[in-house]
Design a protein around this motif. Structure first.
Motif, mmCIF file in Angstrom:
data_model
loop_
_atom_site.group_PDB
_atom_site.id
_atom_site.type_symbol
_atom_site.label_atom_id
_atom_site.label_comp_id
_atom_site.label_asym_id
_atom_site.label_seq_id
_atom_site.Cartn_x
_atom_site.Cartn_y
_atom_site.Cartn_z
ATOM 1 N N VAL A 69 -2.486 9.223 -10.546
ATOM 2 C CA VAL A 69 -2.090 8.456 -9.370
ATOM 3 C C VAL A 69 -2.491 9.286 -8.146
ATOM 4 O O VAL A 69 -2.123 10.453 -8.038
ATOM 5 N N VAL A 70 -3.256 8.680 -7.248
ATOM 6 C CA VAL A 70 -3.743 9.372 -6.054
ATOM 7 C C VAL A 70 -2.905 8.925 -4.861
ATOM 8 O O VAL A 70 -2.788 7.723 -4.587
ATOM 9 N N VAL A 71 -2.328 9.918 -4.160
ATOM 10 C CA VAL A 71 -1.381 9.632 -3.082
ATOM 11 C C VAL A 71 -1.767 10.372 -1.813
ATOM 12 O O VAL A 71 -1.954 11.586 -1.826
ATOM 13 N N GLY A 72 -1.874 9.633 -0.734
ATOM 14 C CA GLY A 72 -2.024 10.228 0.592
ATOM 15 C C GLY A 72 -0.637 10.418 1.172
ATOM 16 O O GLY A 72 0.110 9.451 1.334
ATOM 17 N N ASN A 73 -0.274 11.658 1.463
ATOM 18 C CA ASN A 73 1.069 11.983 1.941
ATOM 19 C C ASN A 73 1.054 12.238 3.457
ATOM 20 O O ASN A 73 0.014 12.503 4.031
ATOM 21 N N LYS A 74 2.210 12.174 4.059
ATOM 22 C CA LYS A 74 2.465 12.434 5.474
ATOM 23 C C LYS A 74 1.997 11.287 6.377
ATOM 24 O O LYS A 74 1.567 11.499 7.500
ATOM 25 N N ILE A 75 2.144 10.059 5.895
ATOM 26 C CA ILE A 75 1.731 8.924 6.720
ATOM 27 C C ILE A 75 2.594 8.764 7.963
ATOM 28 O O ILE A 75 2.204 8.070 8.900
ATOM 29 N N ASP A 76 3.739 9.434 7.970
ATOM 30 C CA ASP A 76 4.601 9.388 9.148
ATOM 31 C C ASP A 76 4.009 10.162 10.323
ATOM 32 O O ASP A 76 4.480 10.036 11.450
ATOM 33 N N LEU A 77 2.956 10.940 10.077
ATOM 34 C CA LEU A 77 2.373 11.775 11.127
ATOM 35 C C LEU A 77 1.064 11.244 11.704
ATOM 36 O O LEU A 77 0.471 11.887 12.569
ATOM 37 N N VAL A 78 0.604 10.098 11.226
ATOM 38 C CA VAL A 78 -0.713 9.607 11.657
ATOM 39 C C VAL A 78 -0.665 8.148 12.092
ATOM 40 O O VAL A 78 0.246 7.413 11.732
ATOM 41 N N ASN A 79 -1.681 7.761 12.827
ATOM 42 C CA ASN A 79 -1.875 6.372 13.197
ATOM 43 C C ASN A 79 -2.499 5.665 12.000
ATOM 44 O O ASN A 79 -3.540 6.093 11.497
ATOM 45 N N ARG A 80 -1.880 4.620 11.523
ATOM 46 C CA ARG A 80 -2.338 3.943 10.289
ATOM 47 C C ARG A 80 -3.753 3.375 10.409
ATOM 48 O O ARG A 80 -4.523 3.445 9.474
ATOM 49 N N ASP A 81 -4.086 2.802 11.556
ATOM 50 C CA ASP A 81 -5.427 2.233 11.725
ATOM 51 C C ASP A 81 -6.495 3.320 11.677
ATOM 52 O O ASP A 81 -7.532 3.167 11.034
ATOM 53 N N GLU A 82 -6.242 4.438 12.363
ATOM 54 C CA GLU A 82 -7.192 5.555 12.345
ATOM 55 C C GLU A 82 -7.316 6.130 10.933
ATOM 56 O O GLU A 82 -8.405 6.487 10.493
ATOM 57 N N LEU A 83 -6.195 6.201 10.244
ATOM 58 C CA LEU A 83 -6.211 6.720 8.874
ATOM 59 C C LEU A 83 -7.059 5.831 7.970
ATOM 60 O O LEU A 83 -7.900 6.328 7.213
ATOM 61 N N GLN A 84 -6.842 4.527 8.042
ATOM 62 C CA GLN A 84 -7.615 3.598 7.209
ATOM 63 C C GLN A 84 -9.107 3.763 7.477
ATOM 64 O O GLN A 84 -9.925 3.750 6.555
#
Length: 121
Positions: A69-84
């Motif tokens: 299972v591949v997980v990107g962690n710390k999504i609370d610290l980034v802008n979701r659109d930029e991350l995508q």
């Protein structure tokens, strides 16, 4: 422990092998008896996923029969659109985007593995 479909439970023993730039140096003895793996990368630091596809290939080679299972962690610290956009740019496939700090999607990660174990028991 994860409870799945009513009364069925799965107990997890978790080993954190820490992030390292030398993933191919992980000793096979650490992986003996592994039934599942969670590969976590830090979405707030793009440098941590520049080599993710190579790292995932090494993990899959060392544990070819193990669900991963591949997980990107710390999504609370980034802008979701930029991350995508960054994830698409680097052609990174993932199962979950999560936050260990807030708990967002953490249960989903373990539930995915637990369901895999039950369906392949």
């Amino acid at each position: 422990m994860v409870t799945v479909t009513g009364d069925k439970t799965i107990n997890f023993i978790i080993w954190d092998l820490e992030g390292t730039d030398e993933i191919e140096m992980i000793r096979s003895s650490y992986l003996l008896g592994t039934h599942g793996a969670i590969f976590v990368f830090d979405v707030s630091r793009p440098s941590t996923f520049q080599n993710i596809n190579t790292d995932l290939a090494i993990v899959s080679k060392k544990m070819p029969q193990v669900p991963l299972v591949v997980v990107g962690n710390k999504i609370d610290l980034v802008n979701r659109d930029e991350l995508q956009s960054l994830l698409r740019e680097h052609a990174i496939s993932f199962d979950h985007l999560a936050s260990a700090k807030t708990g967002d999607a953490v249960d989903d990660v373990f539930m995915q593995l637990a369901n895999h174990f039950l369906s392949h028991a």
